[in-house]
Design an enzyme around this catalytic site. Structure first.
Site, PDB file in Angstrom:
ATOM      1  N   TYR A 274     -14.294  11.233  -6.617  1.00  0.00           N
ATOM      2  CA  TYR A 274     -13.047  10.801  -7.267  1.00  0.00           C
ATOM      3  C   TYR A 274     -12.201  12.010  -7.667  1.00  0.00           C
ATOM      4  CZ  TYR A 274      -9.987   9.589 -11.172  1.00  0.00           C
ATOM      5  OH  TYR A 274      -8.895   9.481 -12.016  1.00  0.00           O
TER       6      TYR A 274
ATOM      7  N   THR B 221      -5.596  13.460 -13.696  1.00  0.00           N
ATOM      8  CA  THR B 221      -6.699  13.324 -14.645  1.00  0.00           C
ATOM      9  C   THR B 221      -7.239  14.686 -15.101  1.00  0.00           C
ATOM     10  OG1 THR B 221      -9.025  12.623 -14.728  1.00  0.00           O
ATOM     11  CG2 THR B 221      -8.164  13.062 -12.559  1.00  0.00           C
ATOM     12  N   ASP B 222      -7.903  14.706 -16.248  1.00  0.00           N
ATOM     13  CA  ASP B 222      -8.558  15.943 -16.700  1.00  0.00           C
ATOM     14  C   ASP B 222      -9.781  16.272 -15.851  1.00  0.00           C
ATOM     15  OD1 ASP B 222     -10.243  13.903 -17.638  1.00  0.00           O
ATOM     16  OD2 ASP B 222     -10.214  14.540 -19.727  1.00  0.00           O
ATOM     17  N   GLU B 223     -10.283  15.255 -15.083  1.00  0.00           N
ATOM     18  CA  GLU B 223     -11.527  15.479 -14.322  1.00  0.00           C
ATOM     19  C   GLU B 223     -11.359  16.521 -13.228  1.00  0.00           C
ATOM     20  OE1 GLU B 223     -13.980  12.238 -13.274  1.00  0.00           O
ATOM     21  OE2 GLU B 223     -13.463  11.084 -15.054  1.00  0.00           O
TER      22      GLU B 223
ATOM     23  N   PHE C  90       0.940   5.950 -10.126  1.00  0.00           N
ATOM     24  CA  PHE C  90      -0.364   5.637 -10.723  1.00  0.00           C
ATOM     25  C   PHE C  90      -1.377   5.207  -9.662  1.00  0.00           C
ATOM     26  CE2 PHE C  90       2.541   4.552 -14.236  1.00  0.00           C
ATOM     27  CZ  PHE C  90       1.914   5.102 -15.340  1.00  0.00           C
TER      28      PHE C  90
ATOM     29  N   ASP D 160       0.842  -1.202   0.000  1.00  0.00           N
ATOM     30  CA  ASP D 160       0.000   0.000   0.000  1.00  0.00           C
ATOM     31  C   ASP D 160       0.878   1.253   0.000  1.00  0.00           C
ATOM     32  OD1 ASP D 160      -1.800   1.996   0.678  1.00  0.00           O
ATOM     33  OD2 ASP D 160      -2.738   0.872   2.305  1.00  0.00           O
TER      34      ASP D 160
ATOM     35  N   GLU E 195      -7.580   4.936  -6.316  1.00  0.00           N
ATOM     36  CA  GLU E 195      -8.927   4.464  -6.629  1.00  0.00           C
ATOM     37  C   GLU E 195      -9.353   5.311  -7.819  1.00  0.00           C
ATOM     38  OE1 GLU E 195     -10.783   2.062  -5.448  1.00  0.00           O
ATOM     39  OE2 GLU E 195      -9.379   1.422  -3.894  1.00  0.00           O
TER      40      GLU E 195
ATOM     41  N   LYS F 172      -8.526  13.288  -6.308  1.00  0.00           N
ATOM     42  CA  LYS F 172      -7.349  13.427  -7.190  1.00  0.00           C
ATOM     43  C   LYS F 172      -6.839  14.870  -7.137  1.00  0.00           C
ATOM     44  CE  LYS F 172      -5.650  10.896  -9.782  1.00  0.00           C
ATOM     45  NZ  LYS F 172      -4.500   9.951  -9.600  1.00  0.00           N
TER      46      LYS F 172
HETATM   47  P1  NAD Z   1      -6.907   1.212 -12.098  1.00  0.00           P
HETATM   48  O1  NAD Z   1      -8.013   1.331 -11.123  1.00  0.00           O
HETATM   49  O2  NAD Z   1      -7.025   0.264 -13.239  1.00  0.00           O
HETATM   50  O3  NAD Z   1      -5.548   0.865 -11.338  1.00  0.00           O
HETATM   51  C1  NAD Z   1      -5.199   1.421 -10.101  1.00  0.00           C
HETATM   52  C2  NAD Z   1      -4.190   0.473  -9.452  1.00  0.00           C
HETATM   53  O4  NAD Z   1      -3.775   1.049  -8.198  1.00  0.00           O
HETATM   54  C3  NAD Z   1      -4.775  -0.904  -9.127  1.00  0.00           C
HETATM   55  O5  NAD Z   1      -3.884  -1.908  -9.573  1.00  0.00           O
HETATM   56  C4  NAD Z   1      -4.881  -0.927  -7.610  1.00  0.00           C
HETATM   57  O6  NAD Z   1      -4.703  -2.213  -7.045  1.00  0.00           O
HETATM   58  C5  NAD Z   1      -3.761   0.016  -7.215  1.00  0.00           C
HETATM   59  N1  NAD Z   1      -3.957   0.629  -5.907  1.00  0.00           N
HETATM   60  C6  NAD Z   1      -5.099   1.182  -5.417  1.00  0.00           C
HETATM   61  N2  NAD Z   1      -4.890   1.644  -4.171  1.00  0.00           N
HETATM   62  C7  NAD Z   1      -3.593   1.406  -3.871  1.00  0.00           C
HETATM   63  C8  NAD Z   1      -2.773   1.669  -2.752  1.00  0.00           C
HETATM   64  N3  NAD Z   1      -3.266   2.274  -1.658  1.00  0.00           N
HETATM   65  N4  NAD Z   1      -1.481   1.295  -2.782  1.00  0.00           N
HETATM   66  C9  NAD Z   1      -0.969   0.657  -3.873  1.00  0.00           C
HETATM   67  N5  NAD Z   1      -1.706   0.369  -4.968  1.00  0.00           N
HETATM   68  C10 NAD Z   1      -2.995   0.744  -4.974  1.00  0.00           C
HETATM   69  O7  NAD Z   1      -6.661   2.703 -12.629  1.00  0.00           O
HETATM   70  P2  NAD Z   1      -6.070   3.211 -14.005  1.00  0.00           P
HETATM   71  O8  NAD Z   1      -7.181   3.469 -14.923  1.00  0.00           O
HETATM   72  O9  NAD Z   1      -4.938   2.346 -14.403  1.00  0.00           O
HETATM   73  O10 NAD Z   1      -5.515   4.635 -13.531  1.00  0.00           O
HETATM   74  C11 NAD Z   1      -4.187   4.770 -13.051  1.00  0.00           C
HETATM   75  C12 NAD Z   1      -3.953   6.225 -12.672  1.00  0.00           C
HETATM   76  O11 NAD Z   1      -4.178   7.068 -13.792  1.00  0.00           O
HETATM   77  C13 NAD Z   1      -4.881   6.728 -11.578  1.00  0.00           C
HETATM   78  O12 NAD Z   1      -4.144   7.577 -10.734  1.00  0.00           O
HETATM   79  C14 NAD Z   1      -5.944   7.512 -12.332  1.00  0.00           C
HETATM   80  O13 NAD Z   1      -6.465   8.547 -11.530  1.00  0.00           O
HETATM   81  C15 NAD Z   1      -5.135   8.071 -13.477  1.00  0.00           C
HETATM   82  N6  NAD Z   1      -5.878   8.329 -14.717  1.00  0.00           N
HETATM   83  C16 NAD Z   1      -6.668   7.356 -15.274  1.00  0.00           C
HETATM   84  C17 NAD Z   1      -7.305   7.602 -16.481  1.00  0.00           C
HETATM   85  C18 NAD Z   1      -8.186   6.554 -17.148  1.00  0.00           C
HETATM   86  O14 NAD Z   1      -8.866   6.871 -18.120  1.00  0.00           O
HETATM   87  N7  NAD Z   1      -8.188   5.318 -16.712  1.00  0.00           N
HETATM   88  C19 NAD Z   1      -7.164   8.859 -17.108  1.00  0.00           C
HETATM   89  C20 NAD Z   1      -6.370   9.835 -16.491  1.00  0.00           C
HETATM   90  C21 NAD Z   1      -5.719   9.548 -15.304  1.00  0.00           C
HETATM   91  O1  DAU Z   2     -11.279  11.624 -17.742  1.00  0.00           O
HETATM   92  C1  DAU Z   2     -10.344  10.762 -17.170  1.00  0.00           C
HETATM   93  C2  DAU Z   2     -11.060   9.763 -16.287  1.00  0.00           C
HETATM   94  O2  DAU Z   2     -11.683   8.826 -17.151  1.00  0.00           O
HETATM   95  C3  DAU Z   2     -10.141   9.055 -15.312  1.00  0.00           C
HETATM   96  O3  DAU Z   2      -9.586   9.992 -14.433  1.00  0.00           O
HETATM   97  C4  DAU Z   2     -10.916   7.979 -14.529  1.00  0.00           C
HETATM   98  O4  DAU Z   2     -10.022   7.260 -13.692  1.00  0.00           O
HETATM   99  C5  DAU Z   2     -11.539   7.020 -15.520  1.00  0.00           C
HETATM  100  O5  DAU Z   2     -12.330   6.076 -14.838  1.00  0.00           O
HETATM  101  C6  DAU Z   2     -12.396   7.792 -16.515  1.00  0.00           C
HETATM  102  O6  DAU Z   2     -13.570   8.334 -15.857  1.00  0.00           O
HETATM  103  P1  DAU Z   2     -14.992   8.341 -16.562  1.00  0.00           P
HETATM  104  O7  DAU Z   2     -16.040   8.466 -15.535  1.00  0.00           O
HETATM  105  O8  DAU Z   2     -15.013   9.326 -17.677  1.00  0.00           O
HETATM  106  O9  DAU Z   2     -14.948   6.859 -17.210  1.00  0.00           O
HETATM  107  P2  DAU Z   2     -16.073   5.746 -17.368  1.00  0.00           P
HETATM  108  O10 DAU Z   2     -15.516   4.727 -18.302  1.00  0.00           O
HETATM  109  O11 DAU Z   2     -16.599   5.288 -16.047  1.00  0.00           O
HETATM  110  O12 DAU Z   2     -17.227   6.538 -18.097  1.00  0.00           O
HETATM  111  C7  DAU Z   2     -17.004   7.144 -19.365  1.00  0.00           C
HETATM  112  C8  DAU Z   2     -18.299   7.843 -19.763  1.00  0.00           C
HETATM  113  O13 DAU Z   2     -19.281   6.846 -20.042  1.00  0.00           O
HETATM  114  C9  DAU Z   2     -18.894   8.703 -18.654  1.00  0.00           C
HETATM  115  O14 DAU Z   2     -19.514   9.836 -19.234  1.00  0.00           O
HETATM  116  C10 DAU Z   2     -19.955   7.807 -18.010  1.00  0.00           C
HETATM  117  C11 DAU Z   2     -20.429   6.960 -19.183  1.00  0.00           C
HETATM  118  N1  DAU Z   2     -20.859   5.594 -18.846  1.00  0.00           N
HETATM  119  C12 DAU Z   2     -20.040   4.824 -18.091  1.00  0.00           C
HETATM  120  C13 DAU Z   2     -20.394   3.529 -17.768  1.00  0.00           C
HETATM  121  C14 DAU Z   2     -19.512   2.674 -16.900  1.00  0.00           C
HETATM  122  C15 DAU Z   2     -22.058   5.103 -19.371  1.00  0.00           C
HETATM  123  O15 DAU Z   2     -22.793   5.809 -20.074  1.00  0.00           O
HETATM  124  N2  DAU Z   2     -22.416   3.820 -19.052  1.00  0.00           N
HETATM  125  C16 DAU Z   2     -21.644   3.013 -18.256  1.00  0.00           C
HETATM  126  O16 DAU Z   2     -22.047   1.855 -17.980  1.00  0.00           O
END
Ligand code: NAD
Ligand code: DAU
Length: 352
Positions: A159, A133-135, A80, A58, A83, A163
Site C-alpha cells: 500500500y 499518507t504518512d505511511e 482521494f 474509474d 485502494e 502511494k
Molecule cells: P477508502 O478506501 O474508504 O475510499 C477510497 C475510495 O476510492 C472508495 O470509495 C473507492 O470506491 C474509490 N476508488 C478506488 N479505486 C478507484 C478508482 N480506480 N477510481 C475511482 N474511485 C476509486 O479510503 P479513505 O480512507 O477514504 O482514503 C482516501 C484517501 O486518503 C486515500 O488516497 C488514502 O490513501 C488517503 N489517506 C487515508 C488515511 C486514512 O486514515 N484513512 C490517512 C491518510 C491518507
Molecule cells: O497512517 C495513515 C494510514 O492509516 C492510511 O494511509 C491508510 O489508508 C489507513 O488504512 C490507515 O492504515 P493503518 O494500517 O494504520 O490502519 P488500520 O486501521 O488498518 O490499522 C491501524 C493499526 O491497528 C495498525 O497498527 C494495525 C492495527 N490493527 C488493525 C486492525 C484492522 C489491529 O491491531 N487489529 C486490527 O484488526
C-alpha cells in the site's frame, strides 16, 4: 465554479464532499468506481442537493476523465481515489498497483491535457491536490523526531509503496510539465462512515456485536489519530492557500498505541452502552497474529500547515472518539448494509 473529487464515496472523500457543501457554496462533481470500499449511502444526504453530481467511474479511464473535465471544467481536482487498506495490499497487491499507480498516472495525464487547454487565468488558478499518507515515510524509531515534510520516502507495505509511487508521479508532473499540484501527507483518520475493516470501526462494531476485538501482535504499535473533519478542513486550507509544488503534513498530535486506542473505545462504550451482563468490553480484546512487515510507529509533525495556513485540529482523541462512537451507535442500518453488502445490490440497480 466546480471542483472534482475522486474517491468521493469512500470514508474521507464522502466526509470531504459533505463538509464542503456545508461550508462552501460551490458545485462538486464526485467520481467513484464504487469498489467494496465505496458506498453511495455515504452521500445519500446530498441526493436533493443540486450542487452535487455523482459519476460512477474509474480514475484510470482516460476517456471518461477527459469527458468529465471538458464537460464540468473544474477549477480543482482533489484526488482521494485509492485502494487504502494495508492488510488487503498484503494479500492482493495488484489492485493497489492498478489504481494507486496507473490510475494516478492516467488522471494526471488527462488533467495535464485539460489544464494546458485553459485560458491564462484559469490555468494559473487551477490546482490538483493529491491526498497521501504518512505511511510513505516508513517506520519511525521510538526515539526519533516526528515526520516532517523533509523526511525521505521509505515505504514498507505494498500500500505505502503504491502511494509513494503515485506521489512521485504527482511531483514529476509538476516539475516537468508545471502542472499546479499540492500533496498532503496525513496520519490515521477516524470518524463517521469509515469502512469496518479499519481498526476503530472494527473495534466498535465487534464490541457491540459481542465478537472478539483483534489486536495485532503486542498492540504497542503507535499511530497518530486525526478526526476526519479536521482532515477535511486542512485539505480546504491547502486548496485555497497552499503553495503550488509544496507538500503539507497533516496530523492530530495524538500519538497512541493500538491497545490504548482500543481500551479507550471499550471504556467509552462501557459508559454509553454497557453490555447487558455489565462485564466490561475490555474482556473482548483478543491478541492475534501480527500483520507482516507491521510498521511500529508513525507520527506527524504538522507545524508547517499550522504556521503557514493557520490550520490546527479541533478535536482531541477523546472528543473525536465520543462523536465517532455515537455515530456508529446511531447508524446501525448503515453498519448492517455495509456488513451484509446490501448496498451493492442497490448500486447495481441504480448504476448498472
Ligand atoms: P477508502 O478506501 O474508504 O475510499 C477510497 C475510495 O476510492 C472508495 O470509495 C473507492 O470506491 C474509490 N476508488 C478506488 N479505486 C478507484 C478508482 N480506480 N477510481 C475511482 N474511485 C476509486 O479510503 P479513505 O480512507 O477514504 O482514503 C482516501 C484517501 O486518503 C486515500 O488516497 C488514502 O490513501 C488517503 N489517506 C487515508 C488515511 C486514512 O486514515 N484513512 C490517512 C491518510 C491518507
Ligand atoms: O497512517 C495513515 C494510514 O492509516 C492510511 O494511509 C491508510 O489508508 C489507513 O488504512 C490507515 O492504515 P493503518 O494500517 O494504520 O490502519 P488500520 O486501521 O488498518 O490499522 C491501524 C493499526 O491497528 C495498525 O497498527 C494495525 C492495527 N490493527 C488493525 C486492525 C484492522 C489491529 O491491531 N487489529 C486490527 O484488526
Amino acid at each position: 465554479m466546480t471542483i472534482l473529487v475522486t474517491g468521493a464515496a469512500g470514508f474521507i472523500g464522502s466526509n470531504f464532499v459533505m463538509n464542503w457543501l456545508d461550508k462552501i457554496d460551490e458545485n462538486i462533481v464526485s467520481l467513484d468506481m464504487l469498489t467494496y470500499a465505496g458506498n453511495l449511502e455515504n452521500l445519500s444526504s446530498l441526493s436533493n442537493d443540486s450542487r452535487h453530481f455523482f459519476i460512477k467511474g474509474d480514475i484510470s479511464d482516460s476517456e471518461l476523465i477527459s469527458s468529465i473535465l471538458n464537460k464540468y471544467k473544474p477549477r480543482a481536482i482533489i484526488n482521494f481515489a485509492a485502494e487504502s487498506h494495508v492488510d488487503r495490499s498484503i494479500s492482493t497487491p495488484e489492485n493497489f498497483i492498478q489504481t494507486n499507480i496507473l490510475g494516478t498516472f492516467r488522471i494526471l495525464q488527462n488533467t495535464l491535457i485539460y489544464w494546458e487547454s485553459l485560458g491564462k487565468i484559469d490555468k494559473k488558478n487551477f490546482r490538483f491536490v493529491q491526498i497521501s499518507t504518512d505511511e510513505v515515510y516508513g517506520d519511525l524509531e521510538v526515539e526519533s523526531e516526528k515526520f516532517t515534510e523533509d523526511n525521505k520516502y521509505l515505504p514498507n507495505s505494498p500500500y505505502s509503496a503504491s502511494k509513494a509511487a503515485s506521489d512521485h508521479l504527482v511531483r514529476a508532473w509538476h516539475h516537468t510539465y508545471k502542472l499546479p499540484v499540492i500533496t498532503t501527507n496525513c496520519s490515521n483518520n477516524y470518524g463517521p462512515f469509515q469502512f469496518p475493516e479499519k481498526l476503530i470501526p472494527l473495534c466498535i462494531i465487534n464490541a457491540i456485536s459481542n465478537k472478539p476485538i483483534p489486536i495485532y501482535g503486542d498492540g504497542k504499535q503507535t499511530r497518530d489519530w486525526l478526526y476526519v473533519k479536521d482532515h477535511c478542513e486542512a485539505i480546504r486550507a491547502v486548496l485555497e492557500n497552499g503553495l503550488v509544488g509544496d507538500t503539507y503534513n497533516i496530523g492530530g498530535d495524538s500519538e497512541k498505541t493500538n491497545i490504548e486506542v482500543v481500551e479507550l473505545i471499550c471504556k467509552l462504550l462501557d459508559s454509553v452502552q454497557p453490555r447487558t451482563d455489565e462485564v466490561t468490553y475490555l474482556k473482548q480484546i483478543s491478541f492475534v497474529k501480527d500483520r507482516p512487515g507491521h510498521d511500529r510507529r508513525y507520527a506527524i509533525d504538522s507545524s508547517k500547515i499550522q504556521k503557514e495556513l493557520s490550520w490546527k485540529p479541533k478535536e482531541t482523541l477523546a472528543s473525536g472518539m465520543k462523536k465517532t462512537i455515537k455515530w456508529y451507535l446511531d447508524n446501525d442500518e448503515w453498519i448492517k448494509n455495509v456488513v451484509s453488502g446490501d448496498y451493492k445490490k442497490w448500486i447495481d440497480k441504480h448504476y448498472s
